[in-house]
Design a protein around this motif. Structure first.
Motif, PDB file in Angstrom:
ATOM      1  N   ASP A 297       0.846  -1.194  -0.120  1.00 33.72           N
ATOM      2  CA  ASP A 297      -0.036  -0.089   0.096  1.00 33.72           C
ATOM      3  C   ASP A 297       0.897   1.388   0.085  1.00 33.72           C
ATOM      4  O   ASP A 297       0.633   2.176  -0.640  1.00 33.72           O
ATOM      5  N   ALA A 298       1.871   1.307   0.782  1.00 34.45           N
ATOM      6  CA  ALA A 298       2.888   2.420   0.794  1.00 34.45           C
ATOM      7  C   ALA A 298       3.550   2.785  -0.482  1.00 34.45           C
ATOM      8  O   ALA A 298       3.534   3.841  -0.757  1.00 34.45           O
ATOM      9  N   LEU A 299       3.917   1.591  -1.286  1.00 35.38           N
ATOM     10  CA  LEU A 299       4.514   1.939  -2.407  1.00 35.38           C
ATOM     11  C   LEU A 299       3.525   2.550  -3.222  1.00 35.38           C
ATOM     12  O   LEU A 299       3.757   3.234  -4.507  1.00 35.38           O
ATOM     13  N   LEU A 300       2.467   1.977  -3.523  1.00 40.34           N
ATOM     14  CA  LEU A 300       1.284   2.227  -4.553  1.00 40.34           C
ATOM     15  C   LEU A 300       0.854   3.741  -4.250  1.00 40.34           C
ATOM     16  O   LEU A 300       0.555   4.481  -4.967  1.00 40.34           O
ATOM     17  N   THR A 301       0.709   4.096  -2.701  1.00 43.81           N
ATOM     18  CA  THR A 301       0.432   5.413  -2.476  1.00 43.81           C
ATOM     19  C   THR A 301       1.362   6.657  -2.742  1.00 43.81           C
ATOM     20  O   THR A 301       0.959   7.578  -3.191  1.00 43.81           O
ATOM     21  N   SER A 302       2.474   5.970  -2.612  1.00 42.38           N
ATOM     22  CA  SER A 302       3.724   7.210  -2.839  1.00 42.38           C
ATOM     23  C   SER A 302       3.590   7.487  -4.366  1.00 42.38           C
ATOM     24  O   SER A 302       4.613   8.207  -4.802  1.00 42.38           O
ATOM     25  N   GLY A 303       3.584   6.323  -5.118  1.00 38.40           N
ATOM     26  CA  GLY A 303       3.395   6.443  -6.800  1.00 38.40           C
ATOM     27  C   GLY A 303       4.640   5.763  -7.099  1.00 38.40           C
ATOM     28  O   GLY A 303       4.954   5.366  -8.103  1.00 38.40           O
ATOM     29  N   GLU A 304       5.692   5.004  -6.245  1.00 36.84           N
ATOM     30  CA  GLU A 304       6.710   4.390  -6.556  1.00 36.84           C
ATOM     31  C   GLU A 304       6.598   3.213  -7.206  1.00 36.84           C
ATOM     32  O   GLU A 304       7.367   2.652  -8.140  1.00 36.84           O
ATOM     33  N   ALA A 305       5.377   2.498  -6.821  1.00 36.44           N
ATOM     34  CA  ALA A 305       4.993   1.410  -7.622  1.00 36.44           C
ATOM     35  C   ALA A 305       3.433   1.497  -8.286  1.00 36.44           C
ATOM     36  O   ALA A 305       2.875   2.390  -7.731  1.00 36.44           O
ATOM     37  N   LYS A 306       3.230   1.197  -9.274  1.00 36.93           N
ATOM     38  CA  LYS A 306       2.078   1.490 -10.136  1.00 36.93           C
ATOM     39  C   LYS A 306       1.175   0.125 -10.371  1.00 36.93           C
ATOM     40  O   LYS A 306       1.515  -0.942 -10.518  1.00 36.93           O
ATOM     41  N   SER A 307      -0.332   0.523 -10.242  1.00 31.68           N
ATOM     42  CA  SER A 307      -1.258  -0.536 -10.431  1.00 31.68           C
ATOM     43  C   SER A 307      -0.752  -1.439 -11.592  1.00 31.68           C
ATOM     44  O   SER A 307      -0.716  -0.716 -12.714  1.00 31.68           O
ATOM     45  N   GLY A 308      -1.124  -2.544 -11.778  1.00 30.48           N
ATOM     46  CA  GLY A 308      -0.834  -3.365 -13.083  1.00 30.48           C
ATOM     47  C   GLY A 308       0.794  -3.776 -13.202  1.00 30.48           C
ATOM     48  O   GLY A 308       1.035  -4.619 -14.224  1.00 30.48           O
ATOM     49  N   GLN A 309       1.636  -3.453 -12.218  1.00 31.93           N
ATOM     50  CA  GLN A 309       3.089  -3.883 -12.252  1.00 31.93           C
ATOM     51  C   GLN A 309       3.227  -5.268 -11.653  1.00 31.93           C
ATOM     52  O   GLN A 309       2.194  -5.574 -11.087  1.00 31.93           O
ATOM     53  N   THR A 310       4.022  -5.982 -12.054  1.00 32.95           N
ATOM     54  CA  THR A 310       4.517  -7.238 -11.818  1.00 32.95           C
ATOM     55  C   THR A 310       5.198  -7.225 -10.460  1.00 32.95           C
ATOM     56  O   THR A 310       6.600  -6.772 -10.322  1.00 32.95           O
ATOM     57  N   ALA A 311       4.849  -8.004  -9.439  1.00 31.33           N
ATOM     58  CA  ALA A 311       5.786  -7.876  -8.137  1.00 31.33           C
ATOM     59  C   ALA A 311       5.850  -9.165  -7.562  1.00 31.33           C
ATOM     60  O   ALA A 311       5.052 -10.149  -7.598  1.00 31.33           O
ATOM     61  N   LEU A 312       7.313  -9.281  -6.973  1.00 30.56           N
ATOM     62  CA  LEU A 312       7.565 -10.510  -6.271  1.00 30.56           C
ATOM     63  C   LEU A 312       7.378 -10.258  -4.786  1.00 30.56           C
ATOM     64  O   LEU A 312       7.710  -9.270  -4.055  1.00 30.56           O
ATOM     65  N   ILE A 313       6.356 -11.261  -3.983  1.00 33.75           N
ATOM     66  CA  ILE A 313       6.373 -11.183  -2.723  1.00 33.75           C
ATOM     67  C   ILE A 313       6.742 -12.371  -1.898  1.00 33.75           C
ATOM     68  O   ILE A 313       6.581 -13.257  -2.421  1.00 33.75           O
ATOM     69  N   ILE A 314       7.582 -12.186  -0.981  1.00 29.35           N
ATOM     70  CA  ILE A 314       8.036 -13.596  -0.091  1.00 29.35           C
ATOM     71  C   ILE A 314       8.208 -13.168   1.639  1.00 29.35           C
ATOM     72  O   ILE A 314       8.603 -11.935   1.867  1.00 29.35           O
ATOM     73  N   GLY A 315       7.423 -13.874   2.254  1.00 32.97           N
ATOM     74  CA  GLY A 315       7.434 -13.950   3.516  1.00 32.97           C
ATOM     75  C   GLY A 315       8.171 -15.121   4.376  1.00 32.97           C
ATOM     76  O   GLY A 315       8.183 -16.323   3.693  1.00 32.97           O
ATOM     77  N   PHE A 316       8.808 -14.807   5.552  1.00 26.16           N
ATOM     78  CA  PHE A 316       9.162 -16.072   6.127  1.00 26.16           C
ATOM     79  C   PHE A 316       9.377 -15.754   7.596  1.00 26.16           C
ATOM     80  O   PHE A 316       9.486 -14.553   8.114  1.00 26.16           O
ATOM     81  N   GLY A 317       9.150 -16.823   8.489  1.00 26.08           N
ATOM     82  CA  GLY A 317       9.381 -16.342   9.934  1.00 26.08           C
ATOM     83  C   GLY A 317       9.092 -17.825  10.798  1.00 26.08           C
ATOM     84  O   GLY A 317       9.309 -18.935  10.388  1.00 26.08           O
ATOM     85  N   ALA A 318       8.382 -17.379  12.036  1.00 27.34           N
ATOM     86  CA  ALA A 318       8.069 -18.525  12.901  1.00 27.34           C
ATOM     87  C   ALA A 318       7.703 -19.810  12.419  1.00 27.34           C
ATOM     88  O   ALA A 318       6.520 -19.876  11.744  1.00 27.34           O
ATOM     89  N   GLY A 319       8.148 -20.899  12.768  1.00 28.20           N
ATOM     90  CA  GLY A 319       7.779 -22.333  12.181  1.00 28.20           C
ATOM     91  C   GLY A 319       8.676 -23.276  12.309  1.00 28.20           C
ATOM     92  O   GLY A 319       8.611 -24.182  12.869  1.00 28.20           O
ATOM     93  N   LEU A 320       9.792 -22.893  11.293  1.00 24.43           N
ATOM     94  CA  LEU A 320      10.124 -21.699  10.461  1.00 24.43           C
ATOM     95  C   LEU A 320       9.080 -22.066   9.191  1.00 24.43           C
ATOM     96  O   LEU A 320       9.036 -23.291   8.831  1.00 24.43           O
ATOM     97  N   VAL A 321       8.421 -21.061   8.755  1.00 23.54           N
ATOM     98  CA  VAL A 321       7.753 -21.203   7.531  1.00 23.54           C
ATOM     99  C   VAL A 321       7.987 -19.997   6.501  1.00 23.54           C
ATOM    100  O   VAL A 321       8.456 -19.020   7.054  1.00 23.54           O
TER     101      VAL A 321
END
Ligand code: UT7
Length: 330
Positions: A297-321
């Protein structure tokens, strides 16, 4: 007897994102009253300058409602079309019931299916995978996915290994049917052999008195090592599974656990300079499951990223998962 099966949309996408940033700014100097540390060490070792904690009148419910309301409004769909609500959190106080039914009720979502998932900092991506599957199988028309965390409630302010790391916040997305695919195959997994690496439990916290809530403990070095090896490989697999090359990526939103982990992932992926990289950790810290949608949301709101662009998301943490996928930004 042949039973009917549900059928859904061939594809799904994220329609909208919303987030909530709490009001209380906690800088490094404030925390150094409680731990033997310094602004310089925290900044150099993690990239964090400050984080937000809940203030007067704010809690996991208010943050989640704010983020979800914004996501629903931005999606343009009618609330009654939301058939399922998934909440990803590790900081909801009650073992049962889940937070999701309460949020669905407060949001006026009728009798939508509602449940929580506990996948810590990978929880948002786990939720995207589940929501996508629900939409594509026809089990839900639209899914509201909320990631809400008030980690300040479960932080031991005197623990030098974790006190400086976490922040509060919430992010939410609406996921629904699409004519073109907007959510790539999920790459996810776990390593329960490292169950003890990040924990929130009475026996590990030790000395917790009746009525007190346990706090988070972490073997930071073990998680760091795992993240910079195993997770680096997983990021590459996310691109491969989605059928794209690093050159075709516009935005990279890794879990904000440590800027040095993000730097290692960038080196591994050899992403071109033009790729926008989320660095919300500087002002928000690590918001566990909420990190990725808040950063999105922060990237889209600031205009650094744009709707329709391709993004990679990745999360990691307790589990480990861990969990990641390539998505089209809403
Ligand atoms: O979101 C869930 C996933 N979590 C993560 O991905 C966290 C991954 N881990 C990390 O980000 C890092 O391990 C931390 C930021 C938690 C810690 O950084 P580190 O570079 O791994 O620190 P370390 O434990 O290896 O300690 C290095 C040095 C030691 O001093 P000496 O022995 O080199 O003199 C520690 O005593 O830093 C010292 N140290 C500190 N100094 C100031 C450890 N903690 C602190 C501190 N302030 N808070």
């Amino acid at each position: 007897m042949t039973l009917k099966a549900s059928t859904g949309s061939p594809f799904a996408r994220i329609l909208s994102v919303g987030s909530a940033v709490p009001s209380r700014v906690i800088d490094n100097d404030y925390l150094c009253q409680f731990i033997d540390s310094s602004d310089e060490w925290i900044t150099q070792r993690t990239g964090i300058k400050e984080r937000r904690w809940v203030g007067e009148g704010e809690n996991i419910e208010t943050l989640s409602i704010t983020a979800a309301t914004s996501a629903i409004e931005r999606s343009g769909i009618a609330p009654e079309d939301i058939d399922a609500v998934i909440v990803s959190t590790i900081s909801h106080y009650e073992q049962t019931p889940a937070l999701a039914p309460k949020l669905a009720h407060l949001l006026g979502l009728g009798d939508a299916a509602a449940y929580d998932i506990s996948a810590a900092c990978a929880g948002f991506s786990y939720g995207v995978a589940q929501a996508e599957a629900l939409v594509r199988s026809g089990q839900a028309r639209y899914v509201l996915l909320i990631a809400g965390e008030t980690i300040s409630d479960i932080t031991n302010m005197t623990d030098r290994g974790t006190a400086f790391l976490f922040g509060d916040g919430a992010g939410a997305v609406v996921i629904g049917p699409s004519e073109v695919n907007g959510i790539g195959p999920v790459v996810w997994g776990s390593d329960g052999g490292q169950f003890d690496a990040i924990r929130m439990s009475h026996d590990i916290a030790g000395g917790v008195k009746a009525g007190e809530f346990p706090t988070i403990t972490m073997d930071g070095q073990a998680v760091f090592k795992w993240a910079t090896s195993h997770i680096a490989q997983a990021t590459r697999r996310c691109l491969d599974e989605a059928g794209i090359t690093p050159d075709e990526l516009d935005v990279f939103i890794p879990h904000q656990a440590n800027n040095r982990i993000t730097d290692t992932l960038l080196r591994y992926l050899k992403l071109p300079e033009k790729v926008v990289v989320a660095r919300t950790i500087q002002h928000l810290g690590n918001n566990s499951a909420a990190t990725i949608p808040m950063a999105m949301d922060a990237l889209l709101t600031s205009g650094e990223a744009k709707s329709g662009q391709t993004a990679l998301i990745i999360g990691f943490g307790a589990g480990l998962v861990y969990s990641g996928q390539v998505i089209t930004l809403p």
